[in-house]
Write an enzyme that holds these catalytic residues in place. Structure first.
Site, PDB file in Angstrom:
ATOM      1  CD  GLU A  87      -3.063  -0.589  -0.089  1.00 23.75           C
ATOM      2  OE1 GLU A  87      -3.121   0.588  -0.482  1.00 23.75           O
ATOM      3  OE2 GLU A  87      -3.718  -1.509  -0.598  1.00 23.75           O
ATOM      4  N   GLY A  88       1.997   1.195  -0.656  1.00 20.03           N
ATOM      5  CA  GLY A  88       2.937   2.320  -0.669  1.00 20.03           C
ATOM      6  C   GLY A  88       3.930   2.144   0.455  1.00 20.03           C
TER       7      GLY A  88
END
Length: 591
Positions: A441-442
């Protein structure tokens, strides 16, 4: 062995005593029917479900893992049945849109449930959370026809959802992705390409899996401005809503991972698969980012949830494990040794874990509150304020929750000593499962760049200054409260450090193109510590009015945070002030 009991008392304290959630919910038509009694009942039933259904499958799911055989993925024993039970009891639709079968519960309540799920069984939780993310995106951007076809089935758990972003050569830099979508005569698109690291891309839970796929149209602009978003089902859907023929999407393999082994992480191959455009052409990233604030908070909660079960397990072990004698004399005179919880270093570890967990829980509820205001409020000013807070603090929460979550799990493992390194005791699994949350998610480095670059440097520090001003305003209103006598000055000093850190960031960014990259991680950690300090002060103030163990414990743990953890902020500022010179000096070949 691993021990977990949903921390309902602390959750209720934060929800009702600190943030007065019921008053907020009553002020917004979409949440007006959510009472305190209803919220408490939801949390209690959620705790029972997590403890009774998810937790018993956690270690066995890790031991067995998922298997792949000729495109077919089989999940660990018991996972399919557990998911079905969760779906039948509405847990897959807790915060979904009621127009399509969701329960419409506020995110402020959902974040506490998500934390529980991550404590009980992160691998199993991920299937539900990815479906929730897909629903958020569909609800915000899909056509009515797509929403009415797919949302009820995903909410009910009959179908699942995924997000397909990453490609073998394209991770953070989505602008270079190669997956193509060719327009078809019937208004659909033929999607072709390969996606990797797809959570729940294939499994055996239900009849259909709905993939949200980033791809480029033939005439798309170069880079990230040319990305569109498509809905691509595993099975096509007939006009009557039933599952039809197989679509051109298959699972090429699954990854063999360090942790979350019960979660199927898939390579997905799209071979002319039929899909439908979501939102406008070339606006795929904008559509995807609609749900990113929610999803990044949810992944942050993975760190928090694992930190909580690690803490509870370490406390129980420390109470039972007999080693040595207390420095002040025997505390267990009838035994041959004292429990290790009497020793100062063990206390240091447990207090650190608890202070970080409870600070994180308060921030998750605060962010959930801001997400609810941003989504449901009719007050334009309140909505704008909430949107600004969400944008500013989401990267902080995702990175700080997961960094501190791994730290907490490692500390818990240390409490167990040698047993912490042995699989049967469960602690090493928490460390392995927590590690991925810093990456997907980053990555946390990307979160730090988002905060320092986009959210602070790009607007001249205005959002950061507004946050500091809000905390100062709150502090001025309660400065005479005896409960804050010990922490008022440290909090004021922490705010000054954050202001100085912001000024350092802005000054160096104006003179050095490498400055944001060099300072971002320390700046995010500084922001996280100061935010926790504010929330701990708020909790301590409310706790002072309680004459019970929870109130007393909050004040003690809060003082520990201010005395032993907040001083890290001084070092972080000094690191920022050092700038980029030393880290950028060596030539690549000299490493």
């Amino acid at each position: 062995m691993a021990t977990y009991k949903a921390p309902l008392d602390d959750m209720r304290f934060i929800l009702h005593d600190v943030f007065d959630a019921e008053t907020l919910w009553a002020s917004m038509p979409a949440t007006a029917e959510v009472s305190r009694d209803l919220a408490d009942a939801v949390l209690e039933e959620a705790g029972k479900m997590v403890e009774g259904v998810m937790l018993p499958l956690n270690r066995s799911g890790d031991e067995e893992g998922c298997t792949w055989n000729d495109t077919v993925v089989t999940t660990p024993k018991g996972f399919k049945e557990a998911f079905r039970m969760m779906a039948e009891n509405g847990w897959t639709a807790l915060s979904g849109n009621p127009e399509y079968g969701g329960q419409g519960m506020p995110k402020m309540l959902a974040v506490l449930f998500e934390e529980m799920m991550h404590s009980g069984n992160t691998s199993l939780a991920l299937y539900t959370l990815l479906s929730n993310g897909a629903c958020l995106c569909l609800d915000a951007h899909a056509t009515e026809a797509l929403k009415s076809t797919y949302l009820p089935k995903i909410y009910s758990g009959e179908w699942s959802g995924t997000m397909c972003l990453t490609e073998p050569h394209s991770g953070t830099d989505l602008g270079i992705l190669r997956t193509k979508a060719e327009p078809q005569a019937d208004g659909s698109y033929a999607v072709t390409g390969t996606k990797i690291f797809i959570t729940g891309g294939e499994h055996d839970f239900n009849d259909n899996i709905i993939h949200l796929v980033l791809a480029k149209l033939p005439d798309a602009p170069a880079g990230s401005k040319g990305i569109s978003l498509f809905l691509v089902p595993k099975f096509l859907v007939n006009d009557d809503g039933s599952v039809g023929e197989r679509n051109g999407v298959t699972c090429g393999s699954i990854e063999h991972k360090m942790g979350i082994k019960g979660s199927a992480t898939c390579v997905m191959n799209f071979d002319g698969a039929k899909g439908w455009l979501i939102g406008e052409a070339n606006q795929g990233l904008a559509c995807m980012f609609t749900m990113m604030n929610y999803e990044r908070v949810s992944i942050g909660l993975q760190g928090l949830g694992l930190g909580e079960i690690a803490y509870q397990s370490a406390v129980e072990y420390a109470r039972d494990r007999l080693q040595g004698r207390a420095a002040g004399g025997a505390q267990n005179p009838n035994g041959n040794a004292d429990p290790i919880i009497v020793h100062g270093d063990v206390r240091r570890m447990l207090m650190t874990m608890r202070a970080l967990n409870e600070g994180g829980r308060a921030l998750s509820a605060y962010l959930g509150m801001q997400l609810d205001i941003a989504k449901f409020s009719d007050d334009a000013a309140a909505k704008a304020h909430a949107e600004d807070r969400v944008a500013l603090l989401t990267p902080v929460a995702k990175a700080f929750f997961t960094d501190r979550g791994l730290e907490t799990c490692v500390i818990g493992q240390q409490v167990f000593g040698g047993h912490g390194y042995i699989r049967e005791w469960g602690m090493e699994q928490f460390v392995r499962d927590a590690r991925i949350a810093q990456i997907y998610e980053g990555t946390n480095g990307i979160q730090a760049l988002d905060l320092a670059g986009r959210k602070v440097a790009r607007n001249g520090g205005q959002s950061a200054a507004a946050f500091v001003a809000e905390v100062r305003e709150w502090l001025a209103g309660v400065a005479d409260q005896p409960a804050l006598a010990e922490v008022k000055a440290p909090l004021e000093n922490a705010l000054a450090l954050l202001e100085e850190g912001t000024a350092t960031l802005l000054t160096q960014a104006g003179n050095d193109p490498d400055a944001v990259n060099a300072l971002a991680v320390e700046y995010l950690d500084l922001f996280g510590l100061v935010t926790y300090a504010w929330l701990w002060a708020r909790m301590m103030l409310v706790a002072a009015g309680r004459d019970d163990k929870l109130g007393q414990g909050k004040q003690v743990v809060g003082r520990f945070f201010f005395e032993r953890l907040l001083p890290r902020a001084e070092t972080l500022l000094k690191q920022m002030q050092a700038g980029s010179r030393t880290m950028m000096t060596l030539a690549a070949e000299d490493f």
